[in-house]
Design a protein around this motif. Structure first.
Motif, PDB file in Angstrom:
ATOM      1  N   VAL A   1     -87.753 -47.610  -2.037  1.00 52.62           N
ATOM      2  CA  VAL A   1     -88.359 -48.939  -1.969  1.00 52.62           C
ATOM      3  C   VAL A   1     -89.006 -49.301  -3.304  1.00 52.62           C
ATOM      4  CG1 VAL A   1     -90.139 -50.337  -0.864  1.00 52.62           C
ATOM      5  CG2 VAL A   1     -88.716 -48.829   0.521  1.00 52.62           C
TER       6      VAL A   1
ATOM      7  N   ARG B   1     -86.315 -49.979  -5.977  1.00 52.97           N
ATOM      8  CA  ARG B   1     -85.797 -51.349  -5.890  1.00 52.97           C
ATOM      9  C   ARG B   1     -86.844 -52.345  -6.369  1.00 52.97           C
ATOM     10  NH1 ARG B   1     -82.548 -53.822  -0.806  1.00 52.97           N
ATOM     11  NH2 ARG B   1     -80.994 -52.490  -1.781  1.00 52.97           N
TER      12      ARG B   1
ATOM     13  N   ASN C   1     -86.329 -55.215  -9.127  1.00 49.69           N
ATOM     14  CA  ASN C   1     -86.720 -56.614  -8.935  1.00 49.69           C
ATOM     15  C   ASN C   1     -87.670 -57.081 -10.036  1.00 49.69           C
ATOM     16  OD1 ASN C   1     -85.205 -56.905  -6.608  1.00 49.69           O
ATOM     17  ND2 ASN C   1     -86.899 -56.426  -5.238  1.00 49.69           N
TER      18      ASN C   1
ATOM     19  N   ASN D   1     -80.592 -61.940   1.949  1.00 52.47           N
ATOM     20  CA  ASN D   1     -79.694 -60.986   1.300  1.00 52.47           C
ATOM     21  C   ASN D   1     -80.123 -60.712  -0.139  1.00 52.47           C
ATOM     22  OD1 ASN D   1     -77.959 -60.943   3.615  1.00 52.47           O
ATOM     23  ND2 ASN D   1     -77.102 -62.899   2.940  1.00 52.47           N
ATOM     24  N   TRP D   2     -80.183 -59.414  -0.477  1.00 54.93           N
ATOM     25  CA  TRP D   2     -80.531 -59.001  -1.837  1.00 54.93           C
ATOM     26  C   TRP D   2     -79.254 -58.869  -2.653  1.00 54.93           C
ATOM     27  CZ3 TRP D   2     -79.629 -54.982  -5.274  1.00 54.93           C
ATOM     28  CH2 TRP D   2     -80.529 -54.865  -6.330  1.00 54.93           C
TER      29      TRP D   2
ATOM     30  N   THR E   1     -84.041 -62.422  -4.278  1.00 49.89           N
ATOM     31  CA  THR E   1     -84.900 -62.254  -5.449  1.00 49.89           C
ATOM     32  C   THR E   1     -84.637 -63.353  -6.477  1.00 49.89           C
ATOM     33  OG1 THR E   1     -85.079 -59.858  -5.174  1.00 49.89           O
ATOM     34  CG2 THR E   1     -85.447 -60.724  -7.383  1.00 49.89           C
TER      35      THR E   1
ATOM     36  N   ARG F   1     -88.639 -55.138   2.863  1.00 48.66           N
ATOM     37  CA  ARG F   1     -89.289 -54.906   1.570  1.00 48.66           C
ATOM     38  C   ARG F   1     -88.300 -55.045   0.415  1.00 48.66           C
ATOM     39  NH1 ARG F   1     -93.027 -49.698   1.727  1.00 48.66           N
ATOM     40  NH2 ARG F   1     -93.746 -50.724  -0.186  1.00 48.66           N
ATOM     41  N   ALA F   2     -87.241 -55.846   0.604  1.00 54.72           N
ATOM     42  CA  ALA F   2     -86.184 -55.963  -0.404  1.00 54.72           C
ATOM     43  C   ALA F   2     -86.568 -56.843  -1.576  1.00 54.72           C
ATOM     44  CB  ALA F   2     -84.906 -56.499   0.243  1.00 54.72           C
ATOM     45  N   THR F   3     -87.535 -57.743  -1.397  1.00 53.97           N
ATOM     46  CA  THR F   3     -87.899 -58.665  -2.478  1.00 53.97           C
ATOM     47  C   THR F   3     -89.210 -58.278  -3.161  1.00 53.97           C
ATOM     48  OG1 THR F   3     -88.973 -60.127  -0.868  1.00 53.97           O
ATOM     49  CG2 THR F   3     -86.678 -60.608  -1.446  1.00 53.97           C
TER      50      THR F   3
END
Length: 302
Positions: free
Chosen positions: A77, A80, A84, A164-165, A169, A254-256
């Motif tokens: 996490v 990534r 970002n 969607n990543w 972002t 927690r992708a962004t």
């Protein structure tokens, strides 16, 4: 000979005393600023730096060495989040600098330019939370952007922009740039208005017109403005938090997250103050290092 040497020593000592006496008022003026910076910036950073070497126990933490820093490269996490942050570093510099310069140049000498600049600068007066609310209305599944695409027959392009990543972002970077471009326009406009008209007229007489004149004559004289715009954009982009938190809460999954959001997650949501302190130290070092390196380059250029 000895008397001459003694006289020189006395004069030298007198000059030193004079410099000290003349410098005291300056020290008195800057002392409050130095005290406040030390109290609210340097002291918290020192405490955070020390906390980063302790474990994640909230009460009575023990020394853990570099384990919190090791998590920065082992936790997927946070890895990534670092990627970002790199996207934000690039996007929040390229977009405001490019758009700000273009808009300032195109609206500098036209009668309707002030109205166009007002529309561009107005978002800068909004808070990050307000900007997030506006862009949530635009980017949600049933929001303005997808509705527009469906209305003009491009429904196939409609998508969940924030799910969607890495597209989500990129969407956040665009939303942030919509707000940040305003200050870039103002600074570039000041720079453009400070360029002597004689320089532009001389270039025109030499046959340098259009884009070539802008590139060879105008842009080099905007280096100071570019340095300021890039410095502000770098700092604001790397520490951006409120827009991300309100718009996506760092998700989905927690992708962004950027390092600033990960710092909040680790420190306050997951109750891992050691990891949060390590991220804060790394983020501070990145911001300071990038800013100082760029400013030193600009100062050497001048």
């Amino acid at each position: 000979m000895s008397s001459v040497t003694d006289r020189r020593d006395v004069l030298s000592a007198q000059r030193r005393r004079d410099r000290i006496v003349r410098g005291r008022p300056r020290l008195l003026f800057i002392a409050p600023a130095v005290f406040l910076v030390g109290l609210f910036a340097l002291l918290p950073f020192a405490l955070t730096f020390g906390r980063s070497f302790l474990d994640d126990a909230v009460v009575d933490p023990s020394f853990a060495g570099l384990s919190s820093y090791a998590r920065l490269v082992t936790d997927p996490v946070i890895v990534r989040s670092s990627i970002n942050t790199l996207f934000w570093l690039l996007g929040t510099v390229v977009i405001p600098v490019g758009l700000g310069l273009a808009i300032a140049a195109l609206t500098n000498s036209v009668s309707w330019g002030k109205y166009a600049r007002l529309a561009i600068v107005l978002p800068y007066a909004l808070s990050g939370t307000a900007v997030a609310v506006v862009w949530n209305f635009v980017l949600q599944d049933t929001g303005a952007l997808n509705s527009l695409l469906r209305g003009i027959g491009l429904g196939a392009l409609a998508q969940p922009w924030l799910l969607n990543w890495p597209g989500n972002t990129i969407a956040l970077i665009i939303a942030n740039s919509w707000q940040a471009t305003g200050v870039a326009v103002i600074l570039y406009l000041v720079g453009l208005q400070g360029i002597p008209r004689e320089t532009i007229e001389a270039a025109a007489l030499d046959g340098v017109d259009g884009i070539r004149r802008f590139r060879l004559v105008v842009v080099p004289q905007l280096r100071t403005s570019t340095a300021v715009v890039m410095g502000i954009s770098l700092a604001n982009g790397l520490k951006s938090f409120d827009l991300i938190w309100v718009l996506t809460n760092g998700g989905p999954g927690r992708a962004t997250e950027t390092l600033a959001v990960s710092m909040y997650w680790q420190s306050f949501v997951l109750q891992r103050p050691g990891s949060g302190a390590a991220i804060a130290v790394v983020l501070t070092i990145i911001v300071v290092a990038v800013s100082v390196a760029y400013l030193r380059k600009q100062l050497r250029t001048h």
